[in-house]
Design an enzyme around this catalytic site. Sequence first.
Site, mmCIF file in Angstrom:
data_model
loop_
_atom_site.group_PDB
_atom_site.id
_atom_site.type_symbol
_atom_site.label_atom_id
_atom_site.label_comp_id
_atom_site.label_asym_id
_atom_site.label_seq_id
_atom_site.Cartn_x
_atom_site.Cartn_y
_atom_site.Cartn_z
ATOM 1 N N SER A 61 0.865 -1.177 0.000
ATOM 2 C CA SER A 61 0.000 0.000 0.000
ATOM 3 C C SER A 61 0.901 1.225 0.000
ATOM 4 O O SER A 61 2.074 1.157 0.387
ATOM 5 C CB SER A 61 -0.880 0.005 1.261
ATOM 6 N N TYR B 130 -1.399 -1.399 10.747
ATOM 7 C CA TYR B 130 -1.599 -1.648 9.320
ATOM 8 C C TYR B 130 -0.473 -1.018 8.506
ATOM 9 O O TYR B 130 0.141 -1.668 7.653
ATOM 10 C CB TYR B 130 -2.948 -1.088 8.860
#
Length: 252
Positions: free
Chosen positions: A131, A144
């Site tokens: 990401s 995360y």
Amino acid sequence: MRALVTGASSGIGREIAKVLAERGYDLILTARRADRLRELADELPVKVEVIPADLTDRAQVKALWEQVKDQDIDILVNNAGRGLFGPFDETDLNTELEMLEVNIVALHTLTKLFLPKMKARGRGHILNVASSAAFLPGPLLSSYYASKAYVLRLSEAVAEELRRAKSKVTISVLCPGPVPTEFDQVADVRFSIPGMDSTSVARLAVAGTLRGQLLILPGVRMKAVHFFQRFVPDPVLARLCWRVQRRKSGLD
């Protein structure tokens, strides 16, 4: 030609499976929701094997490997991932550890198991889905963001090892920005900046993987963010990320 896609029941993983099928790859699809996988399999014009698995469970990760290890996998797509929103001292520990099992341990394990076979055959591609979060500190999504940084750095390091070994096996890492999928519902977030559609991201990801491109940054916006963030000190990036994240889930 055959590809294995984890987290294929929705979002980017589902779209990557479709793009690979368009290119003629037979598929092995895995995720927790067998019904979603079978629905997808029925739509695709190639041979599809469905293997339901919960990648939070290390035993199921190993069982997945045992089921496919004798097949020649040309592309491994480590797409399965989870997120968890909230202050670090308030988020549920068990939920957080499950997220780390999927985002880090399962990806690490499958990469570790498949890579030697690919090297021995002298061909193969691994696509690890990270990401744009991998480049940043992420207050309110701290674990995360940290897990995606692990994916990025692991992929970069293994890619250099492969380059020095003059191997024809390639490893790529996909770092998209916001992509509206079921992921943000599960993670309990709302994106505060416009996202890129998952189909476009999937097409860029597959094309980049087949070219042997290490870092795949879909979209001009993410390329610009990646370029300019290198000139901003980490403490400032953390404050900026906090301001963006606090608008999620009604905190603003």
